[in-house]
Design a protein around this motif. Structure first.
Motif, short mmCIF file in Angstrom:
data_model
loop_
_atom_site.label_atom_id
_atom_site.label_comp_id
_atom_site.label_asym_id
_atom_site.label_seq_id
_atom_site.Cartn_x
_atom_site.Cartn_y
_atom_site.Cartn_z
N THR A 117 -0.28 -5.85 11.25
CA THR A 117 -0.27 -5.18 12.56
C THR A 117 1.12 -5.27 13.18
OG1 THR A 117 -2.59 -5.78 12.88
CG2 THR A 117 -1.34 -5.16 14.84
N GLY A 118 1.60 -4.14 13.65
CA GLY A 118 2.92 -4.11 14.27
C GLY A 118 2.93 -4.80 15.61
N PRO A 119 4.13 -5.08 16.14
CA PRO A 119 4.23 -5.74 17.45
C PRO A 119 3.70 -4.84 18.56
CG PRO A 119 6.36 -4.92 16.74
CD PRO A 119 5.44 -4.72 15.59
N ALA A 120 3.35 -5.47 19.67
CA ALA A 120 2.82 -4.70 20.81
C ALA A 120 3.89 -3.75 21.33
CB ALA A 120 2.39 -5.67 21.92
N GLY A 121 3.48 -2.58 21.76
CA GLY A 121 4.41 -1.59 22.32
C GLY A 121 4.95 -2.02 23.67
#
Length: 287
Positions: A117-121
């Motif tokens: 999962t990518g980092p939070a926007g």
């Protein structure tokens, strides 16, 4: 691009080159000959292509003209030319003739596992400001502050007036173009606005081309001119902004370019009772 090779060495290959055209311009003193047509020679030269990380197998130079295709990624050619032979090499920007057509696309590989999962926007933009609330009641008036100190006095302005006028008529030079001095003023160092005015009586015997100048004997600050018939009077005026670094005499001088007996710089007008101040200088110091 063409170049020659002899002995041993290395040569960079120009980007975009797909083929080399080889021509043996000088055969070695000792070499072998084959039975092909055209004749193939032996023991002439060996060349090897490299891509910066290694070299492919050596290729013999058999004679000429000879075509050699370059492996994909070739950047350099090393060579060994034997027994005094000389080979001319020409780079050709064409595809390698030994490269086959592209093969069919392979089957699509299996889908890989899902990535982490990518980092939070980043946070979203701030919303609009809400409406202004009602104005609160006016607070009580605070006590009067102490009176501030008196500021420094401003500098004194510089206004000084100097005037000079003729008290009698002055005869102008009888020589054409020779200036005769009229009124003058002595001005201290500073910046001055200087006006001049004059009425000139033309000689009864000749016409006139009158010129007056406001100057210090060297630098001309303003001038005027007028033409007149025999016996007429002419009025001229001018103004100049003059900055002086030391006390200087500024004077008004006149000349008649057509003179044989000159004319008069008048001190007073000749009509309407003859008021004075027909020729003079007014100066006001502003700095």
């Amino acid at each position: 691009m063409s170049f020659t090779i002899s002995g041993t060495g290395t040569h960079a290959i120009t980007g975009g080159t797909g083929q080399l055209h080889l021509d043996v311009t000088t055969l070695p003193l000792i070499h072998g000959s084959g039975r092909s047509n055209p004749v193939a020679f032996y023991d002439i030269a060996l060349i090897r292509f490299g891509d910066g990380s290694g070299f492919w197998e050596p290729i013999p130079v058999l004679g000429g003209p000879q075509w050699v295709g370059l492996p994909s990624g070739t950047t350099v050619m090393d060579f060994a030319v034997f027994n005094g032979a000389i080979v001319t090499v020409t780079e050709i920007a064409l595809p390698n003739p030994f490269t086959g057509p592209s093969g069919a696309a392979g089957a699509t590989g299996a889908t890989g596992p899902a990535g982490a999962t990518g980092p939070a926007g980043a946070a979203g933009a701030t919303g609009p400001t809400g409406a202004t609330g009602a104005t609160g009641a006016t607070g009580a008036t605070g006590p009067t502050g102490a009176t501030g100190a008196t500021g420094p006095a401003g500098g004194s302005g510089v206004i000084s007036h100097v005037e000079a006028t003729l008290s009698a008529d002055i005869a102008m030079s009888g020589s054409a173009g020779v200036y005769t001095d009229g009124p003058s003023v002595s001005l201290v160092a500073g910046t001055w606005i200087v006006w001049f005015y004059t009425t000139v009586q033309v000689d009864n015997a000749v016409g006139a081309h009158l010129t007056v100048k406001l100057w210090d004997g060297t630098t001309v600050y303003a001038s005027a001119e007028a033409g007149s018939s025999v016996g007429f009077r002419e009025s001229m005026s001018g103004v100049a902004l003059i900055t002086l670094s030391a006390t200087t005499t500024i004077k008004l001088s006149g000349a008649n370019a057509k003179a044989t007996t000159g004319g008069l710089l008048l001190h007073a007008c000749l009509s309407s009772g003859g008021p004075a101040k027909a020729t003079g200088i007014q100066a006001i110091q502003i700095a």
